[in-house]
Design a protein around this motif. Structure first.
Motif, mmCIF file in Angstrom:
data_model
loop_
_atom_site.group_PDB
_atom_site.id
_atom_site.type_symbol
_atom_site.label_atom_id
_atom_site.label_comp_id
_atom_site.label_asym_id
_atom_site.label_seq_id
_atom_site.Cartn_x
_atom_site.Cartn_y
_atom_site.Cartn_z
ATOM 1 N N GLU A 6 -3.295 -3.696 -0.024
ATOM 2 C CA GLU A 6 -3.793 -4.206 1.181
ATOM 3 C C GLU A 6 -4.027 -3.272 2.095
ATOM 4 O OE1 GLU A 6 -1.565 -7.580 2.398
ATOM 5 O OE2 GLU A 6 -1.178 -8.177 0.279
ATOM 6 N N PHE A 7 -3.257 -2.179 2.315
ATOM 7 C CA PHE A 7 -3.153 -1.195 3.336
ATOM 8 C C PHE A 7 -2.636 0.144 2.933
ATOM 9 C CE2 PHE A 7 -1.536 0.826 7.300
ATOM 10 C CZ PHE A 7 -2.525 0.681 8.138
ATOM 11 N N HIS A 8 -3.412 1.087 3.184
ATOM 12 C CA HIS A 8 -3.074 2.416 2.707
ATOM 13 C C HIS A 8 -3.359 3.428 4.086
ATOM 14 C CE1 HIS A 8 -3.062 1.494 -1.433
ATOM 15 N NE2 HIS A 8 -4.645 0.967 -1.452
ATOM 16 N N GLN B 19 -7.489 2.827 -4.577
ATOM 17 C CA GLN B 19 -8.418 2.197 -3.989
ATOM 18 C C GLN B 19 -8.918 1.061 -4.961
ATOM 19 O OE1 GLN B 19 -9.553 3.121 -0.982
ATOM 20 N NE2 GLN B 19 -8.022 4.275 -1.454
ATOM 21 N N ARG C 113 -12.424 4.529 11.493
ATOM 22 C CA ARG C 113 -11.620 3.343 10.819
ATOM 23 C C ARG C 113 -10.323 3.356 11.773
ATOM 24 N NH1 ARG C 113 -9.975 7.367 5.959
ATOM 25 N NH2 ARG C 113 -11.715 8.059 6.547
ATOM 26 N N THR C 114 -9.459 2.374 11.666
ATOM 27 C CA THR C 114 -8.274 2.401 12.534
ATOM 28 C C THR C 114 -7.573 3.652 12.340
ATOM 29 O OG1 THR C 114 -8.313 0.058 11.927
ATOM 30 C CG2 THR C 114 -6.068 1.314 12.800
ATOM 31 N N PRO D 45 -10.312 8.366 1.560
ATOM 32 C CA PRO D 45 -9.985 6.796 1.344
ATOM 33 C C PRO D 45 -8.708 6.535 2.231
ATOM 34 C CG PRO D 45 -9.981 7.863 -0.902
ATOM 35 C CD PRO D 45 -10.449 9.016 0.159
ATOM 36 N N SER D 46 -8.824 5.571 2.919
ATOM 37 C CA SER D 46 -7.733 4.836 3.391
ATOM 38 C C SER D 46 -8.072 3.699 4.450
ATOM 39 C CB SER D 46 -6.830 5.971 4.325
ATOM 40 O OG SER D 46 -7.513 6.446 5.382
ATOM 41 N N HIS D 47 -7.285 2.990 4.735
ATOM 42 C CA HIS D 47 -7.515 1.916 5.777
ATOM 43 C C HIS D 47 -7.129 2.417 7.235
ATOM 44 C CE1 HIS D 47 -6.536 -0.457 1.948
ATOM 45 N NE2 HIS D 47 -7.682 -1.042 2.322
ATOM 46 N N ALA D 48 -6.323 3.230 7.345
ATOM 47 C CA ALA D 48 -5.996 3.835 8.649
ATOM 48 C C ALA D 48 -5.565 5.267 8.631
ATOM 49 C CB ALA D 48 -4.957 2.993 9.258
ATOM 50 N N GLY E 2 0.942 -1.251 -0.076
ATOM 51 C CA GLY E 2 -0.015 0.116 -0.069
ATOM 52 C C GLY E 2 0.880 1.186 0.224
#
Length: 173
Positions: A67-69, A63, A111-112, A87-90, A29
């Motif tokens: 796996e992880f942004h 996007q 989100r995280t 947009p992001s995972h964390a 990511g």
């Protein structure tokens, strides 16, 4: 303003292509550092018109890839709600400065969150006992669900690795 917009668009397009190429080449990511949302830098209107669209070009490009942004929002006195839909995972920001704390930010971003440790504070120059106490305080306040303990920003390059190790090990107690 038109010339600035064109320049920022060219930069954003290049960064988007680079980010996609990195993920396509095997990176898990991206780490995206966003700036400009500080209260004293631009007005909210200027930020929304000038910077946000270009940030989103880069983030939208990855996007569905990787796996992880991680979105890092850099600065002090940041208008964090302006980033809530990025947009992001964390998400990471300086929660130990003049910004929302981790709990409030976690509620905002849904989100995280990554952070809780002052990047110029205890982990850099504190005793092992002080580091353990700081880690326990962050976990006691936030909990463990949805938290990746980390620095509010980049640690100095000379931070003792042993101090980071103490912080990591303190998460298990």
């Amino acid at each position: 303003p038109d010339a600035v917009h064109q320049g920022l668009a060219a930069i954003a397009d290049s960064l988007a292509e680079f980010a996609v190429a990195c993920v396509d080449a095997g990176a898990s990511g991206i780490y995206y550092s966003a700036q400009g949302g500080e209260e004293d830098r631009l007005t909210e209107e200027e930020f929304l018109r000038t910077l946000k669209p270009h940030d989103l070009i880069v983030l939208d490009a990855v996007q569905g890839r990787g796996e992880f942004h991680l979105l890092h929002i850099c600065g002090d006195r940041i208008r964090l709600p302006l980033y809530a839909d990025y947009p992001s995972h964390a998400v990471n920001w300086a929660a130990t400065k003049h910004n929302l704390g981790l709990k409030e930010g976690g509620s905002l971003f849904k989100r995280t969150v990554v952070g809780g440790m002052d990047d110029r504070g205890i982990v850099v120059n504190g005793s092992p006992e002080a580091i353990r106490a700081a880690v326990r305080a962050v976990i006691a306040d936030f909990g463990t669900r949805g938290l990746i303990l980390g620095a509010d920003c980049t640690f100095p390059t000379d931070v003792p690795i042993s101090n980071i190790r103490v912080a990591v090990e303190a998460t298990a107690t």
